[in-house]
Motif scaffolding. Structure first.
Motif, PDB file in Angstrom:
ATOM      1  N   LEU A 179      48.089   4.330  51.907  1.00  0.00           N
ATOM      2  CA  LEU A 179      47.544   5.423  52.357  1.00  0.00           C
ATOM      3  C   LEU A 179      47.109   5.652  54.290  1.00  0.00           C
ATOM      4  N   LEU A 180      47.328   4.304  54.657  1.00  0.00           N
ATOM      5  CA  LEU A 180      47.221   4.664  56.299  1.00  0.00           C
ATOM      6  C   LEU A 180      48.058   5.144  57.025  1.00  0.00           C
ATOM      7  N   ALA A 181      48.158   5.992  57.748  1.00  0.00           N
ATOM      8  CA  ALA A 181      48.751   6.871  58.134  1.00  0.00           C
ATOM      9  C   ALA A 181      50.006   5.582  59.402  1.00  0.00           C
ATOM     10  N   SER A 182      51.055   5.620  60.342  1.00  0.00           N
ATOM     11  CA  SER A 182      51.674   4.393  60.321  1.00  0.00           C
ATOM     12  C   SER A 182      51.568   5.172  62.344  1.00  0.00           C
ATOM     13  N   GLY A 183      52.490   5.937  61.959  1.00  0.00           N
ATOM     14  CA  GLY A 183      53.164   6.872  63.384  1.00  0.00           C
ATOM     15  C   GLY A 183      54.106   6.134  64.009  1.00  0.00           C
ATOM     16  N   ASP A 184      55.396   5.734  62.526  1.00  0.00           N
ATOM     17  CA  ASP A 184      56.216   5.039  63.116  1.00  0.00           C
ATOM     18  C   ASP A 184      57.233   6.395  63.208  1.00  0.00           C
ATOM     19  N   GLY A 185      56.661   7.304  62.511  1.00  0.00           N
ATOM     20  CA  GLY A 185      58.699   8.606  62.290  1.00  0.00           C
ATOM     21  C   GLY A 185      58.267   9.290  63.460  1.00  0.00           C
ATOM     22  N   THR A 186      59.927   9.529  64.345  1.00  0.00           N
ATOM     23  CA  THR A 186      59.984  10.607  65.570  1.00  0.00           C
ATOM     24  C   THR A 186      58.821  11.549  65.448  1.00  0.00           C
ATOM     25  N   LYS A 187      58.675  12.486  64.202  1.00  0.00           N
ATOM     26  CA  LYS A 187      57.871  13.970  64.059  1.00  0.00           C
ATOM     27  C   LYS A 187      56.390  13.250  63.922  1.00  0.00           C
ATOM     28  N   LYS A 188      55.710  12.089  64.477  1.00  0.00           N
ATOM     29  CA  LYS A 188      54.276  11.951  63.839  1.00  0.00           C
ATOM     30  C   LYS A 188      53.872  11.758  65.234  1.00  0.00           C
ATOM     31  N   ALA A 189      52.206  12.106  64.984  1.00  0.00           N
ATOM     32  CA  ALA A 189      50.904  11.762  66.063  1.00  0.00           C
ATOM     33  C   ALA A 189      51.543  10.188  66.913  1.00  0.00           C
ATOM     34  N   THR A 190      50.525  10.220  67.441  1.00  0.00           N
ATOM     35  CA  THR A 190      50.593   8.486  68.180  1.00  0.00           C
ATOM     36  C   THR A 190      49.357   8.120  67.617  1.00  0.00           C
ATOM     37  N   ILE A 191      49.520   6.814  66.254  1.00  0.00           N
ATOM     38  CA  ILE A 191      48.460   6.632  65.772  1.00  0.00           C
ATOM     39  C   ILE A 191      47.952   4.882  66.464  1.00  0.00           C
ATOM     40  N   SER A 192      46.747   4.946  66.726  1.00  0.00           N
ATOM     41  CA  SER A 192      46.006   3.766  67.194  1.00  0.00           C
ATOM     42  C   SER A 192      45.138   3.325  65.975  1.00  0.00           C
ATOM     43  N   GLY A 193      45.412   1.578  65.269  1.00  0.00           N
ATOM     44  CA  GLY A 193      44.210   1.462  64.280  1.00  0.00           C
ATOM     45  C   GLY A 193      44.434   1.734  63.163  1.00  0.00           C
ATOM     46  N   ASP A 194      42.979   2.161  62.443  1.00  0.00           N
ATOM     47  CA  ASP A 194      43.291   2.262  60.773  1.00  0.00           C
ATOM     48  C   ASP A 194      43.036   4.137  61.022  1.00  0.00           C
ATOM     49  N   VAL A 195      43.855   4.687  60.938  1.00  0.00           N
ATOM     50  CA  VAL A 195      43.850   6.248  60.354  1.00  0.00           C
ATOM     51  C   VAL A 195      44.432   6.451  59.378  1.00  0.00           C
TER      52      VAL A 195
END
Ligand code: GDD
Length: 428
Positions: free
Chosen positions: A279-295
């Motif tokens: 359920l948590l966004a990871s931000g790994d994918g190339t098309k994703k936003a920059t994610i920090s911490g739990d999102v």
């Protein structure tokens, strides 16, 4: 079998939750992307031999109909909403539906307050309850002595865990161990509630024949079928070898106002790391936003890849997050639009609201000290390039006019970026 009951209360109880309780009942407000009451429901699913989950409250049935059917399908556990015709108190509400609850012939009843955020260690608690052999087991936690007065304070035997003394929200300090609002009972609880109710009836009769009432002013206004679990059941049964405690070392928070809901949302997001990492966004994918911490980001939300999100951010369905947007510690509800380069920090943004370009919605105060939460209700429009701080209540279709001036905005920017404050980047 085991039956779980979650007390959801009703509309009169939700006033402290305004403006967010104006369009949905407080138990359905999303924390970490799921309804507040979804969290205890999924915890109940881990109980072996669970037959049924009942939600008892005095909201209209239709307000819970959709939720109850979708959560039953999703978790494959029967969930039903039961409406009281009027508030009967936390124990009276349970008693009101005793026949239905006993239909499954349960050996145990798990009783939960809906407005607590907790890891709900129910299987362990049930095991402890069986060991103790009492009528009830209460989940307790140690809190700071300064904050204990807001809760039920209790004293237990350190060896046997028997509840020795219970005081509901006492004026003078009793103990730093408090009642978490999570219980396991045997069906004998119904006899105990019945006892209180009968006692009240007897007293009422006595009052009619004497002036007994004058001696009991505290009980005067309580109807005979209104029974509070804490004052009327736990207090008198303490020290009678019927009630025991189980202490949790995990997280626990009460959710009485929107500020507490933001904190609870963060605690549930942190728990997802262990229970539901998908359920948590990871931000790994190339098309994703920059994610920090739990999102958490709902699959239908559109987030621009240049946005920076987190920590403690939860984004609900159909939200649109523009280029260069920064979100830190916030809950973004359904259908919200946040335009380019806007910043949202320590805030809850209500359904269908829109935040203009380069605007900031933030909590006021010193970023080193305790922060408040700025809340925008439903359909609030924030113009481009304005700063909104600590808005009390913004309701439907109001234009946000109580923002601070550009001059003040510049000062806040300086404070945020200056040597004493944190810059937004440092907060990320
Ligand atoms: N259905 C129904 N009917 N629910 C009710 C009613 C009622 O008449 N009255 C209260 N509730 C629900 C509330 O929605 C909440 O989930 C729970 O019962 C307890 O609410 P309150 O009785 O208002 O107590 P509280 O929240 O101030 O304090 C209780 O919970 C704390 C833990 O969160 C006490 O038990 C404290 O001792 C405890 O620390």
């Amino acid at each position: 079998s085991v039956v779980a009951v979650i007390m959801v209360g009703g509309p009169t109880k939700g006033t402290r939750f305004r403006p967010l309780s104006l369009n949905i009942p407080k138990p359905l407000f999303p924390l970490a992307g799921q309804a507040m009451v979804h969290h205890p429901i999924s915890a109940c699913k881990r109980i072996p031999n669970l037959a049924q989950i009942y939600l008892i409250g005095f909201y209209e049935e239709r307000e819970f109909a959709l939720f109850v059917s979708s959560v039953s399908n999703e978790l494959r556990v029967p969930v039903r909403y039961l409406k009281e015709d009027k508030p009967h108190g936390s124990a009276g509400g349970l008693y009101n539906f005793r026949d239905l609850i006993m239909e499954d012939n349960p050996s145990h009843i798990v009783l939960l307050n809906c407005d607590v955020c907790c890891s709900f260690p129910l299987p362990d608690m049930l095991e402890a309850h069986r060991r103790y052999g009492g009528m009830g087991t209460i989940l307790v936690i140690k809190v700071s002595p300064e904050s204990a007065y807001q809760f039920g304070e209790l004293v237990a035997d350190p060896v046997t865990n028997e509840l020795l003394h219970y005081a509901e929200k006492p004026e003078t300090f009793v103990s730093d161990r408090i009642n978490c609002g999570v219980y396991i009972f045997t069906p004998d609880i119904f006899t105990a509630i019945q006892g209180v109710s009968t006692q009240r009836k007897d007293r009422a009769t006595l009052r009619r024949v004497s002036s007994f009432e004058a001696l009991q002013p505290a009980n005067r206004s309580l109807p005979t079928d209104f029974v509070r679990l804490d004052q009327d059941i736990l207090s008198p049964l303490a020290g009678k070898k019927q009630l025991y405690v189980y202490e949790t070392m995990d997280f626990w928070e009460q959710i009485k106002n929107p500020g507490m809901s933001l904190k609870s949302s963060g605690l549930y997001l942190a728990q997802f790391r262990f229970t539901s990492p998908h359920l948590l966004a990871s931000g790994d994918g190339t098309k994703k936003a920059t994610i920090s911490g739990d999102v958490y980001i709902h699959p239908s939300a559109k987030v621009h890849l240049t946005a920076k999100i987190g920590p403690n951010v939860s984004i609900s369905a159909n939200a649109r997050i523009g280029a260069g947007v920064r979100l830190v510690s916030c809950i973004i509800l359904d259908d919200v639009e946040i335009q380019e380069n806007a910043v949202v920090i320590h805030a809850i943004v209500g359904w269908k609201s829109s935040i203009g370009r380069w605007s900031r919605v933030q909590a006021s105060g010193d970023y080193n000290a305790k922060l408040g939460v700025t809340i925008l209700g439903e359909s609030v429009t924030v113009e481009d390039e304005v700063v909104v701080e600590q808005v009390e209540i913004m309701e439907k279709d109001q234009e946000c006019i109580s923002y601070i001036t550009q001059q003040q905005a510049v000062e806040i920017d300086e404070l945020l970026m200056g040597p004493l404050g944190f810059s937004v980047d440092q907060l990320m």
